[in-house]
Design a protein around this motif. Structure first.
Motif, mmCIF file in Angstrom:
data_model
loop_
_atom_site.group_PDB
_atom_site.id
_atom_site.type_symbol
_atom_site.label_atom_id
_atom_site.label_comp_id
_atom_site.label_asym_id
_atom_site.label_seq_id
_atom_site.Cartn_x
_atom_site.Cartn_y
_atom_site.Cartn_z
ATOM 1 N N CYS A 291 0.853 -1.192 0.000
ATOM 2 C CA CYS A 291 0.000 0.000 0.000
ATOM 3 C C CYS A 291 0.883 1.233 0.000
ATOM 4 C CB CYS A 291 -0.921 0.007 1.212
ATOM 5 S SG CYS A 291 -2.012 1.458 1.224
ATOM 6 N N GLN A 292 0.357 2.323 -0.584
ATOM 7 C CA GLN A 292 1.129 3.586 -0.603
ATOM 8 C C GLN A 292 1.344 4.118 0.810
ATOM 9 O OE1 GLN A 292 -0.852 6.384 0.389
ATOM 10 N NE2 GLN A 292 -2.647 5.065 0.459
ATOM 11 N N ASP A 293 0.404 3.852 1.718
ATOM 12 C CA ASP A 293 0.603 4.227 3.116
ATOM 13 C C ASP A 293 1.414 3.110 3.768
ATOM 14 O OD1 ASP A 293 0.591 4.727 5.799
ATOM 15 O OD2 ASP A 293 -1.572 4.975 5.989
ATOM 16 N N CYS B 29 -7.061 3.257 8.725
ATOM 17 C CA CYS B 29 -7.760 2.351 9.641
ATOM 18 C C CYS B 29 -7.548 2.764 11.097
ATOM 19 C CB CYS B 29 -7.342 0.904 9.397
ATOM 20 S SG CYS B 29 -5.570 0.656 9.402
ATOM 21 N N ALA C 231 -11.876 2.216 6.450
ATOM 22 C CA ALA C 231 -10.772 1.446 7.046
ATOM 23 C C ALA C 231 -10.221 0.402 6.077
ATOM 24 C CB ALA C 231 -11.243 0.769 8.331
ATOM 25 N N CYS C 232 -10.606 0.484 4.788
ATOM 26 C CA CYS C 232 -10.149 -0.464 3.768
ATOM 27 C C CYS C 232 -10.428 -1.914 4.160
ATOM 28 C CB CYS C 232 -8.669 -0.260 3.458
ATOM 29 S SG CYS C 232 -8.309 1.352 2.752
ATOM 30 N N CYS D 155 -6.538 -2.696 8.681
ATOM 31 C CA CYS D 155 -7.051 -2.847 7.316
ATOM 32 C C CYS D 155 -6.603 -4.178 6.692
ATOM 33 C CB CYS D 155 -6.548 -1.697 6.462
ATOM 34 S SG CYS D 155 -4.740 -1.647 6.393
ATOM 35 N N GLY E 44 -1.325 1.413 9.215
ATOM 36 C CA GLY E 44 -1.884 2.406 8.298
ATOM 37 C C GLY E 44 -2.688 3.467 9.036
ATOM 38 N N ARG F 236 0.113 -5.441 8.162
ATOM 39 C CA ARG F 236 1.540 -5.698 8.009
ATOM 40 C C ARG F 236 2.200 -5.887 9.360
ATOM 41 N NH1 ARG F 236 1.247 -0.419 4.646
ATOM 42 N NH2 ARG F 236 -0.260 -0.228 6.314
HETATM 43 S S1 SF4 Z 1 -6.076 1.854 5.668
HETATM 44 FE FE1 SF4 Z 1 -4.558 0.263 5.104
HETATM 45 S S2 SF4 Z 1 -5.010 -0.344 2.954
HETATM 46 FE FE2 SF4 Z 1 -6.098 1.603 3.434
HETATM 47 S S3 SF4 Z 1 -4.709 3.205 2.678
HETATM 48 FE FE3 SF4 Z 1 -4.268 2.907 4.879
HETATM 49 S S4 SF4 Z 1 -2.630 1.351 4.973
HETATM 50 FE FE4 SF4 Z 1 -3.489 1.293 2.917
#
Ligand code: SF4
Length: 280
Positions: free
Chosen positions: A66-68, A149, A182-183, A270, A146, A274
């Protein structure tokens, strides 16, 4: 007494930062795959397949899933017979984050001061939780958390009279309020008991558990199953497109608390869950 050097900790943390961002754990993969089998809606199925495909590409090419790339949280079990040589534990961990994020070309997502909001440029500092345990090992459990979330997480000081139903309602309400923000599919970490601040640490720590592994306490395991069922009945589904897989797991940690209190914290994670660990 065992001596662990500063650079061993630094290098271990750098490796964990990259592995966490590049490799979805096998338990998360299996849970997402189970969601594909469970879903009947083609849109929900396809969304889960895309999430899995994204994770596969990230692993193959050493790219962040993910970019975040997250705020680094580290839980450290410090054996009481461990001596750290060459610097402090905190500095070694931050140095590891610095190396891991720079060398892995991972986005720096940390602001040094929460009001002035200037990016530190290297994703430091990490949030550190330490516990002294018996033995001569150092266990490092790392989460790259992230922001989207994390922002959906909540705390409430319930009264003892609110009881089990109060807990269920608050956690389910929190997951529903999170919705697509929260994906999902999400992992719902819950901390019950302790104190105001400790319930939040428990909620975070519960996310380190293997997905699908229930609490060893029967009544807590039943609570996890009841809340999971209710969250999935919400129909929010993968990425909010509708479906049966809003949450992959509800994981609860409990602790003793004051007779007058019932603190409950909910930490939402999310689908890019990780986390990696190593023991030195
Ligand atoms: S909540 Fe998780 S999947 Fe969504 S942008 Fe943030 S890190 Fe990425």
């Amino acid at each position: 007494m065992k001596t662990i050097r500063f650079d061993q900790i630094r290098d271990a943390i750098a490796g964990l930062c990259q592995r966490a961002n590049f490799e979805l754990t096998a338990d998360m993969r299996a849970a997402l795959q189970a969601g594909v089998e469970r879903e009947t809606s083609p849109l929900a199925q396809n969304t889960l397949k895309r999430i899995l495909q994204n994770a596969d590409i990230a692993k193959e090419r050493s790219l962040p899933m993910c970019q975040d790339t997250g705020l680094v949280i580290v839980f450290v079990d410090v054996g009481q017979d461990v001596h750290i040589e060459g610097g402090t534990l905190r500095d070694a961990i931050n140095e590891g984050v610095r190396h891991g994020y720079k060398e892995g070309f991972l986005r720096a997502s940390v602001t040094g001061d929460p009001i002035q909001r200037k990016n530190t440029g290297d994703n430091t500092p990490a949030v550190l939780h330490t516990e002294i345990v018996p033995g001569d090992a150092l266990r490092l459990q790392l989460l790259a958390k992230g922001g989207g979330c994390e922002n959906m997480s909540r705390f409430k000081m319930l009264t003892p009279a609110d009881g089990r139903d109060g807990i269920v309602n608050f956690v389910v309400e929190t997951a529903k309020l999170a919705g697509p923000n929260a994906c999902p599919p999400i992992v719902v970490g819950v901390g019950i008991g302790g104190s105001f601040e400790y319930s939040a640490v428990l909620a975070k720590k519960s996310l380190l558990r293997k997905i699908g592994e229930r609490s060893a306490l029967q009544h807590v395991a039943e609570l996890e199953a009841d809340i999971l069922k209710k969250v999935n009945e919400s129909g929010i589904g993968p990425q909010g497109y509708g479906g049966k897989t809003t949450s992959l797991a509800v994981q609860i940690e409990v602790a003793a608390c004051h007779v007058a209190s019932l603190p409950v914290s909910v930490n939402i994670e999310c689908h890019a869950h990780r986390h990696q660990e190593v023991t030195l």
